[in-house]
Motif scaffolding. Structure first.
Motif, PDB file in Angstrom:
ATOM      1  N   CYS A  90      30.840  24.165  38.316  1.00 34.02           N
ATOM      2  CA  CYS A  90      30.431  23.554  39.867  1.00 34.02           C
ATOM      3  C   CYS A  90      31.380  23.535  41.187  1.00 34.02           C
ATOM      4  CB  CYS A  90      29.538  22.969  39.469  1.00 34.02           C
ATOM      5  SG  CYS A  90      28.168  23.036  38.578  1.00 34.02           S
ATOM      6  N   ALA A  91      32.628  22.692  40.288  1.00 31.18           N
ATOM      7  CA  ALA A  91      33.470  22.947  40.829  1.00 31.18           C
ATOM      8  C   ALA A  91      33.967  23.985  41.687  1.00 31.18           C
ATOM      9  CB  ALA A  91      34.616  21.952  40.180  1.00 31.18           C
ATOM     10  N   GLU A  92      33.709  24.817  40.873  1.00 35.32           N
ATOM     11  CA  GLU A  92      34.384  26.580  41.582  1.00 35.32           C
ATOM     12  C   GLU A  92      32.992  26.996  42.693  1.00 35.32           C
ATOM     13  OE1 GLU A  92      37.478  28.696  39.666  1.00 35.32           O
ATOM     14  OE2 GLU A  92      36.312  27.950  38.445  1.00 35.32           O
ATOM     15  N   GLY A  93      32.345  26.422  42.240  1.00 38.54           N
ATOM     16  CA  GLY A  93      30.898  27.484  43.099  1.00 38.54           C
ATOM     17  C   GLY A  93      30.523  26.653  44.177  1.00 38.54           C
ATOM     18  N   GLY A  94      30.680  25.921  44.627  1.00 38.08           N
ATOM     19  CA  GLY A  94      30.070  25.506  45.668  1.00 38.08           C
ATOM     20  C   GLY A  94      29.443  24.527  45.591  1.00 38.08           C
ATOM     21  N   ASP A 105      42.389  40.443  43.695  1.00 41.44           N
ATOM     22  CA  ASP A 105      41.326  39.071  43.861  1.00 41.44           C
ATOM     23  C   ASP A 105      40.062  39.739  43.284  1.00 41.44           C
ATOM     24  OD1 ASP A 105      39.536  36.995  44.599  1.00 41.44           O
ATOM     25  OD2 ASP A 105      40.394  37.066  46.846  1.00 41.44           O
ATOM     26  N   VAL A 106      39.669  38.517  41.836  1.00 38.04           N
ATOM     27  CA  VAL A 106      38.633  38.467  41.177  1.00 38.04           C
ATOM     28  C   VAL A 106      37.362  37.516  41.735  1.00 38.04           C
ATOM     29  CG1 VAL A 106      39.912  39.613  39.223  1.00 38.04           C
ATOM     30  CG2 VAL A 106      39.655  37.317  39.172  1.00 38.04           C
ATOM     31  N   ARG A 107      37.667  36.929  42.867  1.00 35.51           N
ATOM     32  CA  ARG A 107      36.545  35.772  43.263  1.00 35.51           C
ATOM     33  C   ARG A 107      35.390  36.473  43.294  1.00 35.51           C
ATOM     34  NH1 ARG A 107      38.744  32.701  48.247  1.00 35.51           N
ATOM     35  NH2 ARG A 107      39.746  35.210  48.189  1.00 35.51           N
ATOM     36  N   GLU A 108      34.729  35.244  43.360  1.00 34.79           N
ATOM     37  CA  GLU A 108      32.909  36.043  43.587  1.00 34.79           C
ATOM     38  C   GLU A 108      32.979  36.408  45.409  1.00 34.79           C
ATOM     39  OE1 GLU A 108      30.262  35.742  42.272  1.00 34.79           O
ATOM     40  OE2 GLU A 108      30.606  35.678  40.009  1.00 34.79           O
ATOM     41  N   PRO A 109      32.101  37.106  46.147  1.00 32.62           N
ATOM     42  CA  PRO A 109      31.687  37.134  47.605  1.00 32.62           C
ATOM     43  C   PRO A 109      31.986  36.390  48.309  1.00 32.62           C
ATOM     44  CG  PRO A 109      29.921  38.762  46.197  1.00 32.62           C
ATOM     45  CD  PRO A 109      30.902  37.674  45.282  1.00 32.62           C
ATOM     46  N   HIS A 110      31.241  35.528  47.869  1.00 40.62           N
ATOM     47  CA  HIS A 110      30.939  34.101  48.930  1.00 40.62           C
ATOM     48  C   HIS A 110      31.941  33.351  49.076  1.00 40.62           C
ATOM     49  CE1 HIS A 110      29.912  32.726  44.958  1.00 40.62           C
ATOM     50  NE2 HIS A 110      30.576  31.582  44.960  1.00 40.62           N
ATOM     51  N   GLU A 111      33.113  33.566  47.584  1.00 39.43           N
ATOM     52  CA  GLU A 111      33.998  32.599  47.546  1.00 39.43           C
ATOM     53  C   GLU A 111      35.264  33.058  48.803  1.00 39.43           C
ATOM     54  OE1 GLU A 111      35.286  30.964  43.365  1.00 39.43           O
ATOM     55  OE2 GLU A 111      34.421  32.369  43.528  1.00 39.43           O
ATOM     56  N   ARG A 112      35.698  34.710  48.849  1.00 42.01           N
ATOM     57  CA  ARG A 112      36.633  35.382  49.248  1.00 42.01           C
ATOM     58  C   ARG A 112      36.206  35.363  51.029  1.00 42.01           C
ATOM     59  NH1 ARG A 112      35.128  39.352  45.825  1.00 42.01           N
ATOM     60  NH2 ARG A 112      34.308  40.464  48.013  1.00 42.01           N
ATOM     61  N   ILE A 129      34.945  32.365  52.290  1.00 41.58           N
ATOM     62  CA  ILE A 129      35.688  30.946  52.669  1.00 41.58           C
ATOM     63  C   ILE A 129      37.637  31.625  52.820  1.00 41.58           C
ATOM     64  CG2 ILE A 129      36.336  28.975  52.181  1.00 41.58           C
ATOM     65  CD1 ILE A 129      33.976  29.376  49.957  1.00 41.58           C
ATOM     66  N   LEU A 130      37.822  32.152  51.991  1.00 43.02           N
ATOM     67  CA  LEU A 130      39.277  32.088  52.252  1.00 43.02           C
ATOM     68  C   LEU A 130      39.906  33.969  51.925  1.00 43.02           C
ATOM     69  CD1 LEU A 130      41.561  30.662  53.852  1.00 43.02           C
ATOM     70  CD2 LEU A 130      42.381  29.431  51.477  1.00 43.02           C
ATOM     71  N   ILE A 165      44.252  36.741  41.100  1.00 43.15           N
ATOM     72  CA  ILE A 165      43.812  35.728  41.451  1.00 43.15           C
ATOM     73  C   ILE A 165      42.913  35.284  41.264  1.00 43.15           C
ATOM     74  CG2 ILE A 165      46.115  35.663  42.786  1.00 43.15           C
ATOM     75  CD1 ILE A 165      43.836  37.153  45.364  1.00 43.15           C
ATOM     76  N   CYS A 166      42.246  33.697  41.380  1.00 44.56           N
ATOM     77  CA  CYS A 166      41.017  33.612  41.268  1.00 44.56           C
ATOM     78  C   CYS A 166      40.968  32.615  42.239  1.00 44.56           C
ATOM     79  CB  CYS A 166      40.163  33.760  40.237  1.00 44.56           C
ATOM     80  SG  CYS A 166      40.694  32.287  39.611  1.00 44.56           S
ATOM     81  N   LYS A 167      40.265  31.626  41.968  1.00 39.09           N
ATOM     82  CA  LYS A 167      40.163  29.900  42.561  1.00 39.09           C
ATOM     83  C   LYS A 167      41.037  29.237  42.124  1.00 39.09           C
ATOM     84  CE  LYS A 167      36.876  26.269  45.445  1.00 39.09           C
ATOM     85  NZ  LYS A 167      37.864  25.459  45.205  1.00 39.09           N
ATOM     86  N   GLN A 168      40.591  28.779  41.487  1.00 41.93           N
ATOM     87  CA  GLN A 168      41.739  27.877  40.398  1.00 41.93           C
ATOM     88  C   GLN A 168      42.851  28.411  39.340  1.00 41.93           C
ATOM     89  OE1 GLN A 168      38.763  25.070  38.826  1.00 41.93           O
ATOM     90  NE2 GLN A 168      39.455  23.585  41.642  1.00 41.93           N
ATOM     91  N   GLY A 169      42.610  29.822  38.901  1.00 38.24           N
ATOM     92  CA  GLY A 169      43.883  30.036  37.892  1.00 38.24           C
ATOM     93  C   GLY A 169      43.219  30.150  36.428  1.00 38.24           C
ATOM     94  N   LYS A 170      41.461  29.995  36.693  1.00 41.03           N
ATOM     95  CA  LYS A 170      41.486  29.920  34.546  1.00 41.03           C
ATOM     96  C   LYS A 170      40.461  31.685  34.552  1.00 41.03           C
ATOM     97  CE  LYS A 170      41.599  26.593  33.358  1.00 41.03           C
ATOM     98  NZ  LYS A 170      43.110  25.884  33.367  1.00 41.03           N
ATOM     99  N   ARG A 171      39.930  31.867  35.538  1.00 35.75           N
ATOM    100  CA  ARG A 171      39.166  33.315  35.439  1.00 35.75           C
ATOM    101  C   ARG A 171      40.204  34.504  35.532  1.00 35.75           C
ATOM    102  NH1 ARG A 171      35.025  33.096  40.342  1.00 35.75           N
ATOM    103  NH2 ARG A 171      36.415  31.018  40.619  1.00 35.75           N
TER     104      ARG A 171
END
Ligand SMILES: [Zn+2]
Length: 390
Positions: A196-200, A306-313, A315-316, A345-351
């Motif tokens: 949740c901390a990453e998901g918004g 970049d392995v983040r979700e579309p909505h995260e990308r 944002i930045l 890369i991801c938001k916090q380095g875990k994924r």
């Protein structure tokens, strides 16, 4: 929940009679109920998005003792949804900010501010002797730790969770009812879904869910109405729908079942349980944000994934990165050049770490690196380089 003996020990002064007039006139609360509220001792774990409405409403309603636990400090990005804190509180401990706010709401209550990271070694001492625990945290590690400690100590738990536009509230460990593990025996694998901390989440959502948690807590203290014991309320704020589903106590549950395998929280490694520990024999190599910035500035021929979700990308955006969701990595590994350094890369380095392990397991042999701390750690550098990198 609050015995008649404890209720009878409570007295009100004139200002309290006036303050709680709207409760006193309710048939289901009245003077006796308000005394129960004042006698109650509640622990709120997490003083962020959900903790904000929960703490403010419990304090305003006159809960006599509130213990708030959070190790974190207020940051600017908290203010969108954590309405307990203001701009002036940035960089202050969240519990200190909460203490000031509560003092202004109702200075007659005891507010215990605990700045501490809860773990298996200290949680039991913090919740013992309290009537109720309210889980306002945002991660699986804390949720399972809190559930297990409450189940072992027989303390009812009001659970809350938010993700994007949806939220859940439930009550566990009450009168032989189920616990969190009866419904979800273990957390989902780390990295597969953002925490949740990453998901918004949309700003008012924690207000909705936290207010329901506070309302359930007061009903439990008062012993009135019908509550969410053995049920989970699911709210979808985007389409304004809600439903309640039943959770049965599972006789095979590892903590509250007939033959429990968890009898002490200190026996459980909650980091490991939630996949937060790197179990890979060969640890993942990583770049710090500064090191990665230097490689980009030098014009090195590297690949950034970049392995983040579309909505995260949205944002930045990370400049010059190719986008591959974790689920497609193995299939699309041909797009990576094994002769080039490849940085995930991801938001916090875990994924991103999970992505590297996934590729290695699939037999990829090229050099793979993780961006340590993810984009969160690199934000400042990215903003200062933005023009040069685009
Ligand atoms: Zn259980």
């Amino acid at each position: 929940m609050i015995s008649d003996e404890r209720r009878k020990e409570v007295a009100f002064d004139d200002s309290e009679i006036e303050r709680f007039g709207k409760h006193l006139m309710l048939k289901d609360i009245g003077v006796k109920g308000q005394k129960r509220i004042k006698a109650a001792k509640v622990v709120v774990i997490g003083v962020g998005a959900l903790g904000s409405p929960v703490i403010q409403y419990l304090a305003a309603a006159g809960v006599g003792t509130i213990k708030a636990i959070d190790f974190d400090e207020v940051s600017l990005e908290n203010l969108q949804s954590q309405v307990l804190h203001g701009t002036r509180d940035v960089k202050r401990p969240k519990v200190a900010s909460a203490k000031d706010k509560v003092k202004n709401i109702n200075k007659n209550i005891v507010f215990e501010a605990v700045k501490e990271q809860l773990d298996a070694s200290n949680i039991e001492a913090e919740i013992e002797g309290y009537d109720l625990v309210i889980d306002c945290t945002d991660n699986y590690k804390a949720r399972y730790l809190i559930n297990d400690a409450c189940a072992l100590h027989g303390i009812p738990l009001v659970f809350g969770a938010i993700y994007q536009f949806e939220g859940q509230v439930g009550i566990f460990n009450l009168d032989g009812g189920p616990c969190l593990r009866c419904q979800y025996p273990s957390p989902p694998p780390a990295g597969l879904i953002p925490s949740c901390a990453e998901g918004g989440a949309i700003s008012p959502l924690p207000g909705i869910i936290g207010s329901i948690q506070a309302n359930e807590a007061l009903k439990l203290i008062l012993g009135i109405g019908e509550h969410l014991n053995g049920k989970i309320l699911h709210v979808d704020s985007l389409y304004l729908s809600s439903r309640i589903f039943k959770v049965e106590r599972d006789c095979h549950c590892p903590i509250c079942g007939n033959n429990p395998t968890i009898t002490n929280v200190e026996d459980i490694d909650y980091e490991d349980l939630c996949g937060l520990k790197t179990t890979n024999e060969t640890p993942v190599e990583g770049f710090t944000p500064e090191e990665l910035a230097k490689r980009i500035d030098n014009g090195d021929d590297i690949t950034i994934v970049d392995v983040r979700e579309p909505h995260e990308r949205a944002i930045l955006r990370f400049p010059n990165a190719i986008v591959i969701p974790i689920g497609q990595l193995v299939r699309r590994q041909k797009e990576l050049d094994p002769n080039k350094d490849t940085i995930f890369i991801c938001k916090q380095g875990k994924r991103s770490e999970l992505a590297i392990n996934t590729l290695r397991e699939a037999g990829y042999t090229g050099p793979l690196y993780n961006l340590k701390g993810g984009i969160d750690a690199m934000k400042d550098i990215m903003f200062s380089h933005e023009g040069a990198w685009l």
